[in-house]
Motif scaffolding. Structure first.
Motif, PDB file in Angstrom:
ATOM      1  N   VAL A 134      -3.453  -9.549  -6.969  1.00 16.27           N
ATOM      2  CA  VAL A 134      -2.301 -10.446  -7.070  1.00 16.27           C
ATOM      3  C   VAL A 134      -1.844 -10.943  -5.704  1.00 16.27           C
ATOM      4  CG1 VAL A 134      -1.496  -9.350  -9.195  1.00 16.27           C
ATOM      5  CG2 VAL A 134      -0.554  -8.609  -7.004  1.00 16.27           C
ATOM      6  N   LEU A 135      -2.455 -10.481  -4.638  1.00 16.29           N
ATOM      7  CA  LEU A 135      -2.060 -10.918  -3.300  1.00 16.29           C
ATOM      8  C   LEU A 135      -2.589 -12.317  -3.012  1.00 16.29           C
ATOM      9  CD1 LEU A 135      -2.835  -7.763  -1.146  1.00 16.29           C
ATOM     10  CD2 LEU A 135      -0.631  -8.525  -1.984  1.00 16.29           C
ATOM     11  N   PRO A 136      -1.825 -13.100  -2.285  1.00 16.64           N
ATOM     12  CA  PRO A 136      -2.357 -14.385  -1.817  1.00 16.64           C
ATOM     13  C   PRO A 136      -3.560 -14.123  -0.908  1.00 16.64           C
ATOM     14  CG  PRO A 136       0.029 -14.252  -1.505  1.00 16.64           C
ATOM     15  CD  PRO A 136      -0.435 -12.889  -1.903  1.00 16.64           C
ATOM     16  N   ALA A 137      -4.601 -14.932  -1.024  1.00 19.36           N
ATOM     17  CA  ALA A 137      -5.855 -14.696  -0.311  1.00 19.36           C
ATOM     18  C   ALA A 137      -5.665 -14.611   1.202  1.00 19.36           C
ATOM     19  CB  ALA A 137      -6.873 -15.785  -0.648  1.00 19.36           C
ATOM     20  N   GLU A 138      -4.861 -15.519   1.771  1.00 23.73           N
ATOM     21  CA  GLU A 138      -4.703 -15.507   3.233  1.00 23.73           C
ATOM     22  C   GLU A 138      -3.950 -14.260   3.697  1.00 23.73           C
ATOM     23  OE1 GLU A 138      -1.239 -17.927   1.600  1.00 23.73           O
ATOM     24  OE2 GLU A 138      -3.371 -17.702   1.187  1.00 23.73           O
ATOM     25  N   ALA A 139      -3.019 -13.786   2.902  1.00 20.80           N
ATOM     26  CA  ALA A 139      -2.281 -12.571   3.245  1.00 20.80           C
ATOM     27  C   ALA A 139      -3.198 -11.355   3.133  1.00 20.80           C
ATOM     28  CB  ALA A 139      -1.068 -12.408   2.341  1.00 20.80           C
ATOM     29  N   PHE A 140      -4.014 -11.311   2.097  1.00 18.55           N
ATOM     30  CA  PHE A 140      -4.962 -10.219   1.923  1.00 18.55           C
ATOM     31  C   PHE A 140      -5.927 -10.168   3.105  1.00 18.55           C
ATOM     32  CE2 PHE A 140      -8.996  -8.580   0.157  1.00 18.55           C
ATOM     33  CZ  PHE A 140      -8.570  -7.309  -0.176  1.00 18.55           C
ATOM     34  N   SER A 141      -6.407 -11.333   3.538  1.00 20.52           N
ATOM     35  CA  SER A 141      -7.310 -11.402   4.684  1.00 20.52           C
ATOM     36  C   SER A 141      -6.641 -10.882   5.947  1.00 20.52           C
ATOM     37  CB  SER A 141      -7.780 -12.848   4.914  1.00 20.52           C
ATOM     38  OG  SER A 141      -8.554 -13.278   3.838  1.00 20.52           O
ATOM     39  N   ALA A 142      -5.375 -11.238   6.158  1.00 18.21           N
ATOM     40  CA  ALA A 142      -4.649 -10.774   7.354  1.00 18.21           C
ATOM     41  C   ALA A 142      -4.521  -9.259   7.360  1.00 18.21           C
ATOM     42  CB  ALA A 142      -3.269 -11.429   7.409  1.00 18.21           C
ATOM     43  N   VAL A 143      -4.223  -8.678   6.207  1.00 17.17           N
ATOM     44  CA  VAL A 143      -4.098  -7.225   6.113  1.00 17.17           C
ATOM     45  C   VAL A 143      -5.451  -6.565   6.370  1.00 17.17           C
ATOM     46  CG1 VAL A 143      -3.568  -5.301   4.569  1.00 17.17           C
ATOM     47  CG2 VAL A 143      -2.099  -7.317   4.581  1.00 17.17           C
ATOM     48  N   MET A 144      -6.509  -7.093   5.763  1.00 17.45           N
ATOM     49  CA  MET A 144      -7.829  -6.498   5.933  1.00 17.45           C
ATOM     50  C   MET A 144      -8.309  -6.600   7.384  1.00 17.45           C
ATOM     51  SD  MET A 144      -8.581  -5.117   3.131  1.00 17.45           S
ATOM     52  CE  MET A 144     -10.272  -4.715   3.470  1.00 17.45           C
ATOM     53  N   GLU A 145      -8.083  -7.730   8.027  1.00 15.26           N
ATOM     54  CA  GLU A 145      -8.491  -7.896   9.428  1.00 15.26           C
ATOM     55  C   GLU A 145      -7.735  -6.908  10.328  1.00 15.26           C
ATOM     56  OE1 GLU A 145      -8.034 -11.984  10.565  1.00 15.26           O
ATOM     57  OE2 GLU A 145      -9.444 -12.657   9.024  1.00 15.26           O
ATOM     58  N   THR A 146      -6.458  -6.717  10.052  1.00 19.73           N
ATOM     59  CA  THR A 146      -5.662  -5.768  10.841  1.00 19.73           C
ATOM     60  C   THR A 146      -6.178  -4.346  10.644  1.00 19.73           C
ATOM     61  OG1 THR A 146      -3.740  -7.204  10.661  1.00 19.73           O
ATOM     62  CG2 THR A 146      -3.325  -4.924  11.290  1.00 19.73           C
ATOM     63  N   CYS A 147      -6.487  -3.992   9.408  1.00 20.47           N
ATOM     64  CA  CYS A 147      -7.029  -2.657   9.133  1.00 20.47           C
ATOM     65  C   CYS A 147      -8.350  -2.453   9.863  1.00 20.47           C
ATOM     66  CB  CYS A 147      -7.217  -2.466   7.634  1.00 20.47           C
ATOM     67  SG  CYS A 147      -5.674  -2.306   6.721  1.00 20.47           S
ATOM     68  N   LEU A 148      -9.225  -3.453   9.818  1.00 21.96           N
ATOM     69  CA  LEU A 148     -10.519  -3.359  10.477  1.00 21.96           C
ATOM     70  C   LEU A 148     -10.351  -3.211  11.987  1.00 21.96           C
ATOM     71  CD1 LEU A 148     -13.601  -3.480  10.187  1.00 21.96           C
ATOM     72  CD2 LEU A 148     -13.431  -5.964  10.385  1.00 21.96           C
ATOM     73  N   ALA A 149      -9.443  -3.979  12.570  1.00 20.05           N
ATOM     74  CA  ALA A 149      -9.226  -3.943  14.019  1.00 20.05           C
ATOM     75  C   ALA A 149      -8.668  -2.604  14.491  1.00 20.05           C
ATOM     76  CB  ALA A 149      -8.290  -5.070  14.434  1.00 20.05           C
ATOM     77  N   HIS A 150      -7.966  -1.887  13.609  1.00 21.99           N
ATOM     78  CA  HIS A 150      -7.336  -0.624  14.003  1.00 21.99           C
ATOM     79  C   HIS A 150      -7.981   0.591  13.333  1.00 21.99           C
ATOM     80  CE1 HIS A 150      -4.320  -3.537  15.289  1.00 21.99           C
ATOM     81  NE2 HIS A 150      -4.017  -2.637  16.196  1.00 21.99           N
ATOM     82  N   SER A 151      -9.184   0.418  12.797  1.00 18.03           N
ATOM     83  CA  SER A 151      -9.938   1.506  12.159  1.00 18.03           C
ATOM     84  C   SER A 151      -9.152   2.206  11.058  1.00 18.03           C
ATOM     85  CB  SER A 151     -10.397   2.533  13.207  1.00 18.03           C
ATOM     86  OG  SER A 151     -11.202   1.912  14.169  1.00 18.03           O
ATOM     87  N   VAL A 152      -8.415   1.441  10.303  1.00 20.02           N
ATOM     88  CA  VAL A 152      -7.666   1.979   9.168  1.00 20.02           C
ATOM     89  C   VAL A 152      -8.534   1.827   7.923  1.00 20.02           C
ATOM     90  CG1 VAL A 152      -5.625   1.660   7.710  1.00 20.02           C
ATOM     91  CG2 VAL A 152      -5.421   1.478  10.197  1.00 20.02           C
ATOM     92  N   ARG A 153      -8.843   2.952   7.288  1.00 21.34           N
ATOM     93  CA  ARG A 153      -9.632   2.911   6.055  1.00 21.34           C
ATOM     94  C   ARG A 153      -8.824   2.253   4.944  1.00 21.34           C
ATOM     95  NH1 ARG A 153      -9.827   8.144   7.481  1.00 21.34           N
ATOM     96  NH2 ARG A 153      -8.717   8.762   5.614  1.00 21.34           N
ATOM     97  N   VAL A 154      -9.511   1.575   4.056  1.00 19.16           N
ATOM     98  CA  VAL A 154      -8.840   0.922   2.929  1.00 19.16           C
ATOM     99  C   VAL A 154      -9.427   1.463   1.639  1.00 19.16           C
ATOM    100  CG1 VAL A 154      -8.377  -1.279   1.793  1.00 19.16           C
ATOM    101  CG2 VAL A 154      -8.437  -1.169   4.293  1.00 19.16           C
ATOM    102  N   HIS A 155      -8.546   1.835   0.736  1.00 19.90           N
ATOM    103  CA  HIS A 155      -8.957   2.320  -0.588  1.00 19.90           C
ATOM    104  C   HIS A 155      -8.403   1.371  -1.641  1.00 19.90           C
ATOM    105  CE1 HIS A 155     -10.281   6.197   1.054  1.00 19.90           C
ATOM    106  NE2 HIS A 155      -9.230   6.099   1.843  1.00 19.90           N
ATOM    107  N   PHE A 156      -9.232   0.990  -2.583  1.00 19.36           N
ATOM    108  CA  PHE A 156      -8.790   0.159  -3.698  1.00 19.36           C
ATOM    109  C   PHE A 156      -8.719   1.059  -4.920  1.00 19.36           C
ATOM    110  CE2 PHE A 156     -10.901  -2.652  -0.725  1.00 19.36           C
ATOM    111  CZ  PHE A 156      -9.933  -3.619  -0.546  1.00 19.36           C
ATOM    112  N   LEU A 157      -7.528   1.181  -5.475  1.00 20.56           N
ATOM    113  CA  LEU A 157      -7.310   2.129  -6.563  1.00 20.56           C
ATOM    114  C   LEU A 157      -7.135   1.414  -7.888  1.00 20.56           C
ATOM    115  CD1 LEU A 157      -4.709   4.387  -4.738  1.00 20.56           C
ATOM    116  CD2 LEU A 157      -7.194   4.658  -4.827  1.00 20.56           C
ATOM    117  N   SER A 158      -7.779   1.939  -8.892  1.00 23.07           N
ATOM    118  CA  SER A 158      -7.568   1.463 -10.260  1.00 23.07           C
ATOM    119  C   SER A 158      -6.707   2.499 -10.966  1.00 23.07           C
ATOM    120  CB  SER A 158      -8.902   1.317 -10.984  1.00 23.07           C
ATOM    121  OG  SER A 158      -8.676   1.007 -12.334  1.00 23.07           O
TER     122      SER A 158
END
Length: 160
Positions: A134-158
């Motif tokens: 449900v996130l806007p695509a550009e906002a999702f991209s900004a969050v993912m790029e920030t996580c990648l730049a700071h070595s923050v793991r991302v988990h997608f939960l169902s």
């Protein structure tokens, strides 16, 4: 002085509520060392210290639900949060902060700078998304790029 604590004192020792300790027990993340004849939980300081140590080595989890308030019943978040916390505790993380903005009312864009700042904090090593679609695509991209730049793991939960 005894080295066993009841659930009230144990919860104060780790800085969480007694209900949190009960949830940890249900997920198998923190099991009491013994039970009294009356069925009360008792924890050793060693067990509590091991639990706190395991959390600090695995990191703190910043949660972002991405649930649009206008599309879900008012009690949806109240039903979802315990399940989310249970899943995260089972993974060995503590749910530290919850961002649940109303996307359709512009709340996400107000919170995005705070979210990006929080993701870069040194104690955040993982980010958990639920309903990220449900996130806007550009906002999702900004969050993912920030996580990648700071070595923050991302988990997608169902959580269905």
């Amino acid at each position: 002085m005894t080295n066993f604590l009841n659930i009230g004192k144990a919860s104060k020792y780790i800085g969480r509520s007694p209900s949190y300790l009960r949830q940890l027990e249900q997920t198998g993340a923190l099991i009491p060392d013994e039970y009294t004849d009356g069925g009360h939980r008792r924890y050793s300081l060693e067990t509590l210290d091991q639990f706190l140590s395991s959390i600090s080595t695995q990191g703190v989890c910043l949660t972002f639900l991405g649930i649009p308030d206008t599309d879900f019943p008012a009690d949806y978040k109240n039903r979802l949060m315990p399940r989310l916390n249970q899943v995260l505790m089972g993974m060995g993380f503590m749910a530290l902060e919850d961002f649940t903005p109303s996307i359709y009312e512009g709340g996400f864009y107000t919170l995005l700078p705070k979210l990006l700042t929080r993701v870069t904090a040194p104690d955040v090593t993982a980010l958990a998304f639920a309903n990220h679609q449900v996130l806007p695509a550009e906002a999702f991209s900004a969050v993912m790029e920030t996580c990648l730049a700071h070595s923050v793991r991302v988990h997608f939960l169902s959580l269905q």
